[in-house]
Write an enzyme that holds these catalytic residues in place. Structure first.
Site, short mmCIF file in Angstrom:
data_model
loop_
_atom_site.label_atom_id
_atom_site.label_comp_id
_atom_site.label_asym_id
_atom_site.label_seq_id
_atom_site.Cartn_x
_atom_site.Cartn_y
_atom_site.Cartn_z
N ASP A 63 0.84 -1.19 0.00
CA ASP A 63 0.00 0.00 0.00
C ASP A 63 0.88 1.25 0.00
OD1 ASP A 63 -3.09 0.79 1.78
OD2 ASP A 63 -1.85 2.03 0.45
N ASP B 217 0.12 7.24 -9.91
CA ASP B 217 -0.77 6.80 -11.00
C ASP B 217 -1.76 5.81 -10.39
OD1 ASP B 217 -0.46 4.59 -13.87
OD2 ASP B 217 -1.99 6.08 -13.35
N1 SAM Z 1 -4.05 5.56 -15.27
C1 SAM Z 1 -5.11 4.96 -14.56
C2 SAM Z 1 -6.09 6.04 -14.15
O1 SAM Z 1 -5.75 7.23 -14.25
O2 SAM Z 1 -7.22 5.72 -13.81
C3 SAM Z 1 -4.57 4.21 -13.35
C4 SAM Z 1 -3.86 3.05 -13.80
S1 SAM Z 1 -3.04 2.08 -12.61
C5 SAM Z 1 -3.47 0.54 -13.18
C6 SAM Z 1 -3.88 2.28 -11.06
C7 SAM Z 1 -3.28 1.38 -10.01
O3 SAM Z 1 -3.33 1.99 -8.70
C8 SAM Z 1 -4.03 0.05 -9.85
O4 SAM Z 1 -3.21 -0.99 -10.29
C9 SAM Z 1 -4.34 -0.05 -8.35
O5 SAM Z 1 -4.21 -1.36 -7.85
C10 SAM Z 1 -3.28 0.91 -7.78
N2 SAM Z 1 -3.59 1.40 -6.43
C11 SAM Z 1 -4.79 1.83 -5.97
N3 SAM Z 1 -4.70 2.15 -4.67
C12 SAM Z 1 -3.41 1.93 -4.30
C13 SAM Z 1 -2.69 2.11 -3.07
N4 SAM Z 1 -3.31 2.53 -1.97
N5 SAM Z 1 -1.36 1.84 -3.06
C14 SAM Z 1 -0.73 1.40 -4.20
N6 SAM Z 1 -1.37 1.20 -5.39
C15 SAM Z 1 -2.69 1.47 -5.43
#
Ligand code: SAM
Length: 293
Positions: free
Chosen positions: A140, A159
């Site tokens: 996280d 992102d």
């Molecule tokens: N570009 C996309 C958008 O603008 O909607 C986002 C793409 S990327 C795949 C988003 C990523 O953030 C996901 O893989 C999700 O698992 C990750 N994510 C969400 N919350 C998170 C957190 N608390 N810590 C780390 N990663 C996280």
């Protein structure tokens, strides 16, 4: 062989985009979210998380180039970069394109997103997964920034998914306070701030929060075809208020030495500088004092 089934995005209840499916490649309910990857007729392969379009092979370059090259070239000497989220690997690839980057740490909460992206979207991350300067941590983002030492990074690129579910913690005071602590004196953090025509609150609330911890808070825009609703905003919070003042020719010189010039399909030095000129319906979401563009 095209199916006659469509995948509808469910981001907005009253309005949305849909994709004609050529072939479904993966559908996994992970510990954090519902992951679907499919081959579309119109946009190549597409990743969807909890019904929201995350990335398509056809237009990912717009968002990834702007989320990565703008902060790194504005800073001009970013050795250590932290990436939060970005499980598809596209931001990691773009960060490691910069010759000067010595270390890129990527912290993605969902290992299933990384596994499926490597398997079904190999072009997005490319060789970046094996670059010795890169470190991929499944965890996280909020926990990582809380534990990271002071002044460990020059730039943080977030992102993430929108501020709902697992992504919510990445839009909190706690997250931004720690980002400010672990950034160097000229450090900055950028993050996806949604499409203000439909999600004005996301930019407004996030910017107000970051203005508590950073002297310079603003945003820049990119036109991402499958983030529907007009301009996508990328939120900007910097410790040094001069980073957005570099001229296009100065940015061009930096891009040349970073090995970026001529490798992009959306980002240019002129687009970079121009992207901070915001239309009033977007600028009005920013905290007045802190914006200072
Ligand atoms: N570009 C996309 C958008 O603008 O909607 C986002 C793409 S990327 C795949 C988003 C990523 O953030 C996901 O893989 C999700 O698992 C990750 N994510 C969400 N919350 C998170 C957190 N608390 N810590 C780390 N990663 C996280």
């Amino acid at each position: 062989m095209t199916t006659d089934s469509w995948i509808n995005e469910t981001l907005y209840a009253e309005w949305g985009q849909r994709f004609l499916v050529k072939r479904e490649l993966a559908r996994v309910q992970s510990a954090f979210q519902d992951i679907v990857i499919f081959e579309s007729v119109s946009h190549g392969r597409v990743m969807v998380l909890d019904g929201v379009i995350q990335i398509t092979e056809r237009d990912e370059f717009v968002y990834q180039e702007m989320l990565t090259h703008v902060p790194l070239l504005a800073h001009g000497a970013a050795d250590n970069v932290l990436i939060i989220g970005a499980g598809d690997g596209g931001v990691l690839r773009r960060v490691l394109q910069h010759r000067g980057v010595k270390r890129a740490v990527m912290v993605e909460i969902d290992g299933e997103v990384v596994r499926l992206a490597k398997q079904f979207l190999p072009e997005i991350g490319g060789d970046a997964w094996n670059d010795p300067r890169g470190e991929v941590i499944v965890g996280d983002g909020i926990d990582y920034v809380k534990r990271a030492p002071d002044a460990a990074f020059d730039a943080i690129i977030v992102d993430s998914t929108d501020p709902i579910g697992v992504g919510e913690v990445l839009f909190t005071d706690d997250f931004y306070a720690n980002c400010a602590r672990i950034l160097t004196t000229r450090g900055l953090v950028v993050n996806q701030c949604g499409v203000p025509f439909m999600q004005a609150g996301e930019l407004r609330e996030t910017s107000a929060r970051r203005a508590k911890f950073f002297p310079h808070v603003t945003a820049y825009v990119a036109a991402v075809p499958t983030y529907v609703g007009g301009f996508m905003t990328l939120g900007w919070a910097a410790k040094d208020t001069s980073l957005t003042l570099a001229s296009a020719s100065e940015i061009r010189t930096r891009a040349q030495s970073a090995g970026i010039l001529g490798t992009t399909r959306y980002w240019t030095p002129e687009i970079h500088v121009g992207a901070f000129n915001l239309p009033p319906y977007i600028a009005q979401q920013l905290p007045t004092l802190a914006s200072g563009v």
